[in-house]
Design a protein around this motif. Sequence first.
Motif, PDB file in Angstrom:
ATOM      1  N   THR A   6      76.544 -31.688   6.286  1.00 50.60           N
ATOM      2  CA  THR A   6      77.709 -31.704   5.401  1.00 50.60           C
ATOM      3  C   THR A   6      77.833 -33.040   4.672  1.00 50.60           C
ATOM      4  O   THR A   6      78.177 -33.089   3.496  1.00 50.60           O
ATOM      5  CB  THR A   6      78.999 -31.448   6.199  1.00 50.60           C
ATOM      6  N   ASN A   7      77.522 -34.124   5.379  1.00 50.79           N
ATOM      7  CA  ASN A   7      77.656 -35.454   4.804  1.00 50.79           C
ATOM      8  C   ASN A   7      76.624 -36.392   5.415  1.00 50.79           C
ATOM      9  O   ASN A   7      76.070 -36.102   6.486  1.00 50.79           O
ATOM     10  CB  ASN A   7      79.073 -36.011   5.052  1.00 50.79           C
ATOM     11  N   VAL A   8      76.363 -37.492   4.747  1.00 48.16           N
ATOM     12  CA  VAL A   8      75.477 -38.534   5.255  1.00 48.16           C
ATOM     13  C   VAL A   8      76.326 -39.617   5.897  1.00 48.16           C
ATOM     14  O   VAL A   8      77.351 -40.049   5.336  1.00 48.16           O
ATOM     15  CB  VAL A   8      74.604 -39.125   4.129  1.00 48.16           C
ATOM     16  N   HIS A   9      75.907 -40.086   7.091  1.00 52.66           N
ATOM     17  CA  HIS A   9      76.657 -41.082   7.845  1.00 52.66           C
ATOM     18  C   HIS A   9      75.737 -42.248   8.211  1.00 52.66           C
ATOM     19  O   HIS A   9      74.512 -42.102   8.272  1.00 52.66           O
ATOM     20  CB  HIS A   9      77.221 -40.473   9.126  1.00 52.66           C
ATOM     21  N   LEU A  10      76.356 -43.403   8.477  1.00 53.24           N
ATOM     22  CA  LEU A  10      75.611 -44.589   8.895  1.00 53.24           C
ATOM     23  C   LEU A  10      75.422 -44.574  10.394  1.00 53.24           C
ATOM     24  O   LEU A  10      76.389 -44.443  11.150  1.00 53.24           O
ATOM     25  CB  LEU A  10      76.370 -45.855   8.468  1.00 53.24           C
TER      26      LEU A  10
ATOM     27  N   GLY B  28      78.890 -34.122  -0.258  1.00 52.07           N
ATOM     28  CA  GLY B  28      79.564 -35.089   0.597  1.00 52.07           C
ATOM     29  C   GLY B  28      79.940 -36.360  -0.136  1.00 52.07           C
ATOM     30  O   GLY B  28      79.683 -36.517  -1.335  1.00 52.07           O
ATOM     31  N   THR B  29      80.566 -37.286   0.595  1.00 54.11           N
ATOM     32  CA  THR B  29      80.945 -38.587   0.025  1.00 54.11           C
ATOM     33  C   THR B  29      79.922 -39.658   0.322  1.00 54.11           C
ATOM     34  O   THR B  29      79.768 -40.607  -0.441  1.00 54.11           O
ATOM     35  CB  THR B  29      82.308 -39.025   0.577  1.00 54.11           C
TER      36      THR B  29
ATOM     37  N   THR C 128      70.846 -38.213  -3.490  1.00 50.65           N
ATOM     38  CA  THR C 128      71.400 -37.067  -2.770  1.00 50.65           C
ATOM     39  C   THR C 128      70.352 -36.367  -1.919  1.00 50.65           C
ATOM     40  O   THR C 128      69.207 -36.174  -2.346  1.00 50.65           O
ATOM     41  CB  THR C 128      72.021 -36.034  -3.732  1.00 50.65           C
ATOM     42  N   MET C 129      70.768 -36.002  -0.725  1.00 46.09           N
ATOM     43  CA  MET C 129      69.994 -35.153   0.171  1.00 46.09           C
ATOM     44  C   MET C 129      70.623 -33.760   0.100  1.00 46.09           C
ATOM     45  O   MET C 129      71.857 -33.649   0.026  1.00 46.09           O
ATOM     46  CB  MET C 129      70.059 -35.701   1.596  1.00 46.09           C
TER      47      MET C 129
END
Length: 239
Positions: A130-134, A112-113, A81-82
């Motif tokens: 808010t969330n981590v994305h690729l 986030g997910t 987790t960040m």
Amino acid sequence: MASSYSTNSKLELITTGEKAGLWGTITNTNLQILEQLSTGYLSLAVGSGDVALVLDQGATSNGKNNYFKLTGTLTANRIVTMPDSAERIFVVEDTTSRTTSNFTLTVKTVSGTGVSIPVGSTCLLYSDGTNVHLGLIKKGYYSITDTSSPYTAVNHDQIMANTSANPITITLPISPATGEEVTIIDARATFGSNNLTVARNGENINGAASNLVLNTNGQAVTLVYIDSTRGWSYKTNTA
């Protein structure tokens, strides 16, 4: 007035007239944080437990590194987790062993997910707070020979399936987004004698509400998700 701290990297922002005699120390620490953000490398053991990265105020800390190499043999599904709120761009390299239990590895913000990391891949990830994305991905390969623990694929998986001893079932990702893809390769040219079943996981495959059976020796397919009507469709199919 006390110092404040930048939102994303937690640099110390000194108020005019404050911190007399400490400007040099604070400035040097801020420069070290900037160096960590741009070039910092961290080998991060995730085999025995989840890891919560931190972004300490006014100090270097593990969550500020630019490159994370994830190591260890997973004994359960693992999450890295960040912290929420901060906007970060960073690289994650997966060198873990998922074992025959096919454990998953996810990188996310606290609330986030996140992103499920494909086995053996190197991913450029970004957090929008808010969330981590690729962002970008260098794909790896995952070899499967054991049928005792079902494997659910994740986006961008490249799976080398060995059915020389037994048939294998691979389940497609749940709730896929348009453009997600999975590649499956007959590693021993034995799909003809021991088929590989692609379980649809609630979505259509090539427009049909049925699982896909790969039964041609040496077959390799890439399935890409189109939409809820077409579902997963062939991008490539060597059969």
